[in-house]
Design an enzyme around this catalytic site. Structure first.
Site, mmCIF file in Angstrom:
data_model
loop_
_atom_site.group_PDB
_atom_site.id
_atom_site.type_symbol
_atom_site.label_atom_id
_atom_site.label_comp_id
_atom_site.label_asym_id
_atom_site.label_seq_id
_atom_site.Cartn_x
_atom_site.Cartn_y
_atom_site.Cartn_z
ATOM 1 N N HIS A 82 0.818 -1.197 0.000
ATOM 2 C CA HIS A 82 0.000 0.000 0.000
ATOM 3 C C HIS A 82 0.857 1.253 0.000
ATOM 4 O O HIS A 82 1.782 1.382 0.815
ATOM 5 C CB HIS A 82 -0.912 0.028 1.228
ATOM 6 C CG HIS A 82 -1.694 -1.230 1.423
ATOM 7 N ND1 HIS A 82 -2.149 -1.630 2.654
ATOM 8 C CD2 HIS A 82 -2.101 -2.181 0.544
ATOM 9 C CE1 HIS A 82 -2.805 -2.769 2.535
ATOM 10 N NE2 HIS A 82 -2.777 -3.128 1.268
ATOM 11 N N TYR A 98 -10.314 6.880 3.786
ATOM 12 C CA TYR A 98 -9.856 5.523 4.068
ATOM 13 C C TYR A 98 -8.442 5.298 3.543
ATOM 14 O O TYR A 98 -8.123 5.616 2.401
ATOM 15 C CB TYR A 98 -10.781 4.468 3.447
ATOM 16 C CG TYR A 98 -10.180 3.097 3.593
ATOM 17 C CD1 TYR A 98 -10.120 2.498 4.851
ATOM 18 C CD2 TYR A 98 -9.571 2.451 2.528
ATOM 19 C CE1 TYR A 98 -9.494 1.287 5.030
ATOM 20 C CE2 TYR A 98 -8.951 1.232 2.694
ATOM 21 C CZ TYR A 98 -8.913 0.652 3.949
ATOM 22 O OH TYR A 98 -8.284 -0.543 4.125
ATOM 23 N N ASP A 121 -8.652 0.815 -3.328
ATOM 24 C CA ASP A 121 -9.683 0.277 -2.441
ATOM 25 C C ASP A 121 -10.724 1.354 -2.146
ATOM 26 O O ASP A 121 -10.420 2.375 -1.523
ATOM 27 C CB ASP A 121 -9.034 -0.199 -1.131
ATOM 28 C CG ASP A 121 -10.007 -0.911 -0.214
ATOM 29 O OD1 ASP A 121 -11.196 -1.033 -0.564
ATOM 30 O OD2 ASP A 121 -9.572 -1.358 0.861
ATOM 31 N N HIS A 144 -13.408 0.747 -0.306
ATOM 32 C CA HIS A 144 -13.809 0.418 1.056
ATOM 33 C C HIS A 144 -15.314 0.525 1.259
ATOM 34 O O HIS A 144 -15.794 1.022 2.281
ATOM 35 C CB HIS A 144 -13.052 1.227 2.097
ATOM 36 C CG HIS A 144 -12.589 0.390 3.248
ATOM 37 N ND1 HIS A 144 -12.977 0.606 4.547
ATOM 38 C CD2 HIS A 144 -11.773 -0.689 3.276
ATOM 39 C CE1 HIS A 144 -12.429 -0.292 5.336
ATOM 40 N NE2 HIS A 144 -11.681 -1.091 4.585
ATOM 41 N N ASP A 149 -4.071 -6.826 10.378
ATOM 42 C CA ASP A 149 -5.023 -7.402 11.328
ATOM 43 C C ASP A 149 -5.334 -8.860 11.021
ATOM 44 O O ASP A 149 -6.405 -9.368 11.337
ATOM 45 C CB ASP A 149 -6.299 -6.575 11.432
ATOM 46 C CG ASP A 149 -6.982 -6.324 10.102
ATOM 47 O OD1 ASP A 149 -6.516 -6.866 9.085
ATOM 48 O OD2 ASP A 149 -7.975 -5.583 10.075
#
Length: 435
Positions: free
Chosen positions: A156, A192, A239, A241, A345
């Site tokens: 990213h 985001y 993305d 999101h 995560d």
């Protein structure tokens, strides 16, 4: 049912089972090996809670690890494993993975969802880890072996401005990455994947809001600048999101057509997944969706009905390696590729599970990557490392990732990290937006 009748019913069930879950399958096991314990470790070496299930066996030193990380509701997953799922597995032979995971899936009656399926995944992946260790083989060999030498990954690049984002992209290219996801900040704190600027809409009820019209104009401008500065050979992604309506998603996809994105991710929220086939049909850009899927059945519908070009789930979100390998086989037959979710995560155990599927399936497309900090490597010896834009699976038996529980204790989890941000993601008029 009255309380008295419910108590009688419970007593009848306990009489029938001896007060314990039925641990033995309806067939004789070939040896005396059994699961003796199932427990959970939660650790946060980067601040994000990671949930790992450990399944122990009657063979001293033989155990397995599985990722059960639903970081936003980790305490619920811990309770599901320790209070409900684990007791069903103790006493079973660890080789009966298909039967055990099917039993866990059916046992709650109301099935699916991220809490139950992450709990299931933790056990499922741990059993596959045990299977690899018993066989003396890495898990990808149990799945049929390699379809490729290594797995190309993307990372990213994000910044508060277009220039900052592209500076980061150039740094990643210098490290050997060939695939980069671009996100740029904007007015408000709800942007985001990149830093936003406070008080972006000072005359609005919510000055820190996120505005869809600004986003729809700024995103194509980001990619126009990226192609001019980075050239045509780098593979670019973005993305959304889950913040657009189906019509807005098509508008954005068509605006991005000149910049040849490898994929556009999560263009609509899960509530509108039934509209994905029409969005995909109208989009000139490949559509990647799936990280918010809560079950294998939901993923099957997306693949079967033409809603995705690339499936974005990860093995923990849908119940583990067992359902994921079936989904990937279906994707291969229907011409859909994978682009598995794998940010910070997901635990390194979950990364290893993703990687075992990636390296063994012809349906592989892309793999998201994350560079873990030193503390994570200390907690999880064997954490996969990106080199020159590639991840290579371990050749050690099982996942090749271990867990140092003493090190894990030095990084206790904290609740509500995501909630503290998500409750602030609003439009300028104050209405809540998808985080």
């Amino acid at each position: 049912m009255s309380m008295e009748r419910a108590e009688r019913h419970a007593d009848q069930l306990l009489d029938a089972t001896g007060g314990l879950p039925q641990a033995q399958p309806p067939w004789p096991a070939r040896d005396a090996l059994r699961v003796t314990g199932v427990r959970v470790v939660v650790t946060a070496p980067e601040g994000t809670p990671l949930v790992v299930v450990r399944v122990d066996t009657s063979d001293p030193g033989l155990y397995g690890l599985g990722c059960a990380t639903f970081t936003q509701r980790y305490a619920a997953v811990v309770a599901a494993v320790e209070e409900h799922v684990g007791p069903l597995v103790v006493g079973r032979h660890p080789a009966d993975i298909e039967d055990i995971t099917r039993m866990i899936h059916y046992s709650s009656y109301w099935r699916g969802g991220p809490v139950l399926n992450n709990a299931l995944s933790g056990v499922d992946q741990a059993l596959w880890d045990i299977a690899g260790k018993r066989a003396g083989m890495p898990v990808h060999e149990l799945l049929g072996g390699r379809s490729r030498a290594a797995v190309e990954v993307y990372s990213h690049a994000a910044g508060a401005t277009v220039a900052e984002t592209l500076d980061r992209a150039e740094a990643l290219l210098a490290e050997g990455y060939r695939h980069v996801r671009l996100q740029v900040g904007g007015p408000g704190l709800g942007t985001y994947g990149a830093p936003g600027s406070p008080n972006g809409y000072p005359r609005s009820p919510h000055p820190d809001g996120w505005d869809v019209n600004h986003y729809l104009a700024a995103t194509p401008a980001l990619f126009a600048a990226a192609r001019e500065r980075l050239g045509d050979r780098v593979s670019l992604m973005h993305d959304v999101h889950s913040r657009l309506t189906p019509k807005q998603a098509v508008v954005l996809a068509r605006a991005l057509e000149p910049y040849r994105l490898s994929f556009l991710e999560d263009v609509v929220p899960p509530e509108h997944y039934d509209r994905l086939p029409e969005v995909r049909e109208a989009s000139p850009v490949p559509i990647a969706v799936g990280e918010q899927l809560g079950s294998a059945a939901e993923a099957v519908r997306l693949v079967r009905d033409g809603g995705v070009d690339l499936l974005r789930l990860h093995t923990s979100s849908v119940g583990g390696l067992t359902p994921t390998r079936k989904l990937v086989a279906l994707a291969e037959l229907l011409g859909v590729r994978t682009a598995f979710h794998s940010p910070g995560d997901i635990s390194p155990v979950g990364v290893a599970a993703n990687l075992a599927v990636d390296v063994s399936t012809p349906a592989f497309g892309y793999q998201e990557s994350h560079t873990y900090n030193e503390a994570t490597h200390e907690v999880f010896p064997g954490t996969p490392v990106v080199r020159d834009g590639y991840l290579t699976p371990s050749e050690l038996p099982g996942w090749g990732v271990e867990l140092d529980e003493k090190a894990a204790l030095r990084h206790p989890p904290v609740k509500f990290l995501h909630e503290r941000w998500s409750t602030r993601v609003r439009r300028p008029d104050g209405g809540l937006e998808a985080p």
